[in-house]
Write a protein that holds these residues in place. Structure first.
Motif, PDB file in Angstrom:
ATOM      1  N   GLY A 194       7.814  97.291 127.456  1.00  0.00           N
ATOM      2  CA  GLY A 194       6.361  97.411 127.416  1.00  0.00           C
ATOM      3  C   GLY A 194       5.740  97.524 128.805  1.00  0.00           C
ATOM      4  O   GLY A 194       5.031  98.492 129.107  1.00  0.00           O
ATOM      5  N   PRO A 195       5.986  96.553 129.711  1.00  0.00           N
ATOM      6  CA  PRO A 195       5.435  96.651 131.068  1.00  0.00           C
ATOM      7  C   PRO A 195       5.932  97.880 131.839  1.00  0.00           C
ATOM      8  O   PRO A 195       5.167  98.502 132.582  1.00  0.00           O
ATOM      9  CB  PRO A 195       5.907  95.356 131.733  1.00  0.00           C
ATOM     10  CG  PRO A 195       6.157  94.409 130.612  1.00  0.00           C
ATOM     11  CD  PRO A 195       6.647  95.258 129.483  1.00  0.00           C
ATOM     12  N   VAL A 196       7.224  98.221 131.664  1.00  0.00           N
ATOM     13  CA  VAL A 196       7.747  99.399 132.359  1.00  0.00           C
ATOM     14  C   VAL A 196       7.043 100.661 131.881  1.00  0.00           C
ATOM     15  O   VAL A 196       6.677 101.543 132.679  1.00  0.00           O
ATOM     16  CB  VAL A 196       9.276  99.518 132.135  1.00  0.00           C
ATOM     17  CG1 VAL A 196       9.806 100.825 132.724  1.00  0.00           C
ATOM     18  CG2 VAL A 196       9.998  98.333 132.743  1.00  0.00           C
ATOM     19  N   TYR A 251       0.223 105.437 118.950  1.00  0.00           N
ATOM     20  CA  TYR A 251       1.405 106.197 118.546  1.00  0.00           C
ATOM     21  C   TYR A 251       2.351 105.334 117.717  1.00  0.00           C
ATOM     22  O   TYR A 251       2.860 105.751 116.671  1.00  0.00           O
ATOM     23  CB  TYR A 251       2.155 106.687 119.786  1.00  0.00           C
ATOM     24  CG  TYR A 251       1.650 107.978 120.364  1.00  0.00           C
ATOM     25  CD1 TYR A 251       1.826 109.185 119.702  1.00  0.00           C
ATOM     26  CD2 TYR A 251       1.002 107.997 121.599  1.00  0.00           C
ATOM     27  CE1 TYR A 251       1.365 110.363 120.245  1.00  0.00           C
ATOM     28  CE2 TYR A 251       0.536 109.174 122.141  1.00  0.00           C
ATOM     29  CZ  TYR A 251       0.730 110.367 121.467  1.00  0.00           C
ATOM     30  OH  TYR A 251       0.269 111.531 122.002  1.00  0.00           O
ATOM     31  N   LEU A 252       2.583 104.124 118.199  1.00  0.00           N
ATOM     32  CA  LEU A 252       3.535 103.236 117.534  1.00  0.00           C
ATOM     33  C   LEU A 252       3.034 102.808 116.159  1.00  0.00           C
ATOM     34  O   LEU A 252       3.815 102.699 115.210  1.00  0.00           O
ATOM     35  CB  LEU A 252       3.802 102.012 118.408  1.00  0.00           C
ATOM     36  CG  LEU A 252       4.374 102.318 119.800  1.00  0.00           C
ATOM     37  CD1 LEU A 252       4.509 101.044 120.617  1.00  0.00           C
ATOM     38  CD2 LEU A 252       5.709 103.011 119.693  1.00  0.00           C
ATOM     39  N   LEU A 253       1.725 102.577 116.037  1.00  0.00           N
ATOM     40  CA  LEU A 253       1.163 102.198 114.740  1.00  0.00           C
ATOM     41  C   LEU A 253       1.255 103.351 113.744  1.00  0.00           C
ATOM     42  O   LEU A 253       1.565 103.149 112.565  1.00  0.00           O
ATOM     43  CB  LEU A 253      -0.302 101.774 114.908  1.00  0.00           C
ATOM     44  CG  LEU A 253      -0.546 100.459 115.647  1.00  0.00           C
ATOM     45  CD1 LEU A 253      -2.044 100.223 115.830  1.00  0.00           C
ATOM     46  CD2 LEU A 253       0.084  99.292 114.899  1.00  0.00           C
ATOM     47  N   THR A 302       9.226 105.557 124.037  1.00  0.00           N
ATOM     48  CA  THR A 302       7.947 105.831 124.701  1.00  0.00           C
ATOM     49  C   THR A 302       8.146 105.890 126.206  1.00  0.00           C
ATOM     50  O   THR A 302       7.575 106.752 126.893  1.00  0.00           O
ATOM     51  CB  THR A 302       6.924 104.742 124.343  1.00  0.00           C
ATOM     52  OG1 THR A 302       6.829 104.635 122.920  1.00  0.00           O
ATOM     53  CG2 THR A 302       5.547 105.082 124.895  1.00  0.00           C
ATOM     54  N   MET A 303       8.967 104.976 126.727  1.00  0.00           N
ATOM     55  CA  MET A 303       9.265 104.991 128.157  1.00  0.00           C
ATOM     56  C   MET A 303       9.954 106.292 128.554  1.00  0.00           C
ATOM     57  O   MET A 303       9.598 106.938 129.553  1.00  0.00           O
ATOM     58  CB  MET A 303      10.161 103.802 128.512  1.00  0.00           C
ATOM     59  CG  MET A 303      10.501 103.713 129.996  1.00  0.00           C
ATOM     60  SD  MET A 303      11.930 102.638 130.332  1.00  0.00           S
ATOM     61  CE  MET A 303      13.277 103.628 129.658  1.00  0.00           C
ATOM     62  N   PHE A 304      10.950 106.708 127.757  1.00  0.00           N
ATOM     63  CA  PHE A 304      11.651 107.949 128.077  1.00  0.00           C
ATOM     64  C   PHE A 304      10.736 109.166 127.921  1.00  0.00           C
ATOM     65  O   PHE A 304      10.880 110.158 128.638  1.00  0.00           O
ATOM     66  CB  PHE A 304      12.893 108.109 127.182  1.00  0.00           C
ATOM     67  CG  PHE A 304      14.060 107.287 127.634  1.00  0.00           C
ATOM     68  CD1 PHE A 304      14.643 107.511 128.877  1.00  0.00           C
ATOM     69  CD2 PHE A 304      14.591 106.295 126.832  1.00  0.00           C
ATOM     70  CE1 PHE A 304      15.728 106.754 129.301  1.00  0.00           C
ATOM     71  CE2 PHE A 304      15.666 105.532 127.247  1.00  0.00           C
ATOM     72  CZ  PHE A 304      16.243 105.762 128.493  1.00  0.00           C
ATOM     73  N   GLY A 355       8.816 108.938 121.295  1.00  0.00           N
ATOM     74  CA  GLY A 355       8.938 109.457 122.651  1.00  0.00           C
ATOM     75  C   GLY A 355       8.724 110.953 122.720  1.00  0.00           C
ATOM     76  O   GLY A 355       8.124 111.468 123.676  1.00  0.00           O
ATOM     77  N   VAL A 356       9.195 111.668 121.700  1.00  0.00           N
ATOM     78  CA  VAL A 356       9.003 113.124 121.668  1.00  0.00           C
ATOM     79  C   VAL A 356       7.519 113.459 121.576  1.00  0.00           C
ATOM     80  O   VAL A 356       7.027 114.363 122.266  1.00  0.00           O
ATOM     81  CB  VAL A 356       9.771 113.737 120.474  1.00  0.00           C
ATOM     82  CG1 VAL A 356       9.438 115.218 120.325  1.00  0.00           C
ATOM     83  CG2 VAL A 356      11.273 113.549 120.660  1.00  0.00           C
ATOM     84  N   SER A 357       6.767 112.730 120.734  1.00  0.00           N
ATOM     85  CA  SER A 357       5.326 112.984 120.586  1.00  0.00           C
ATOM     86  C   SER A 357       4.574 112.698 121.879  1.00  0.00           C
ATOM     87  O   SER A 357       3.681 113.458 122.272  1.00  0.00           O
ATOM     88  CB  SER A 357       4.759 112.113 119.457  1.00  0.00           C
ATOM     89  OG  SER A 357       5.370 112.416 118.230  1.00  0.00           O
TER      90      SER A 357
END
Length: 281
Positions: free
Chosen positions: A271-273, A136-138, A187-189, A107-109
């Motif tokens: 994920g959808p959000v 990013y997640l990978l 990621t959402m945040f 989330g920071v990235s």
């Protein structure tokens, strides 16, 4: 320049323009990259950022080593009689704790790239929309694997003895699946909050109760009944118990099912959000 030459140049200009246009139209456009290709490309970008800023590896090297050493020798004698006995129980839990804690950096990235305006460029590309976030997640999944390798190496040096290599591999894989799913929360945040400090502050408020109020350090049977109710239903407890059981050569089917169920739920909800926020950002 003579009048004849000027007239000739003016006559040829439209011809050249038309020829160039026809040339561009006649050529086939490059194929749009697949979802997998685009995601892997952004994952490689995340890895290259680590290459150029190696300080990012601090949280997957020094931090796990510090955690293992500190808790093993601080609590080992009091809780299990000796650090060598305690590390058999502690190491799988500390492994889960360390990896879950560093998921917040996803989330920071994301938030940092938004502040720099990089995301605006990504949004204009003809690619699968979620590929930026999946990349990013990978990339972070590689960091989680590195943290796991570092901690297991230190644990073996201190006396941790897993039952077999297959159980270790299964435990690490279960942890990586959960960490990948859990990263969608941050990621959402990262998309929702305005600064990276806000992302880190919110993540700490969530991560500390989840990791410390679990069975990472002690068994839930030693806790008060009201606390056991929370600990036994904590997703981190299920993951830690699943990893611990696999590394001990057992098959904790219930904990594995709960861990995968939590991972699926996190992706299905966040994920959808996250994608909705990304499309509206």
């Amino acid at each position: 320049m003579s009048t004849a030459t000027t007239t000739e140049a003016q006559d040829l200009a439209p011809v050249r323009t038309e020829s160039l246009a026809e040339l561009l139209i006649s050529k086939d456009r490059p194929q749009r990259p697949s979802a997998l290709s685009a995601s892997l490309t952004f994952g490689w970008r995340a890895i290259l950022k680590i290459k150029h800023v190696p300080e990012q590896l601090f949280d997957v090297t020094a931090f796990p080593i510090m955690m293992v050493l500190m808790y093993t020798y601080l609590f080992g004698g009091a809780l299990a009689g000796s650090p060598r006995e305690y590390i058999q129980y502690l190491l799988p839990g500390i492994l889960v704790m360390s990896v879950v804690m560093i998921t917040m950096y996803t989330g920071v990235s994301v938030n940092t790239d938004i502040e720099k305006g990089v995301f605006d460029r990504f949004r204009s590309l003809p690619i699968w929309r979620p590929s930026t976030l999946v990349g990013y997640l990978l990339g972070d999944a590689l960091r989680y694997a590195m943290a796991s390798a570092v901690m297991l190496t230190v644990g073996v040096i201190l006396g941790f003895r897993p039952d077999n290599a297959l159980g270790v591999l299964g435990g690490v894989l279960l942890l990586l699946v959960f960490a990948f799913a859990f990263s969608w929360v941050w990621t959402m945040f990262g998309l929702l909050l305005r600064t990276e400090k806000s992302v880190m502050g919110v993540s700490m408020m969530v991560l500390f109760p989840l990791t410390f109020l679990s069975d990472i350090f002690v068994k839930p049977q030693t806790m008060p009944g009201w606390l056991q109710a929370f600990v036994n239903n904590n997703p981190v407890t299920h993951v830690a118990s699943g990893v611990r059981g696999l590394m001990a050569g057992e098959w904790p089917g219930a904990d594995i099912a709960w861990s995968l169920g939590w991972a699926g739920l996190l992706v299905a909800v966040f994920g959808p959000v996250t994608m909705r926020l990304y499309n509206r950002k």
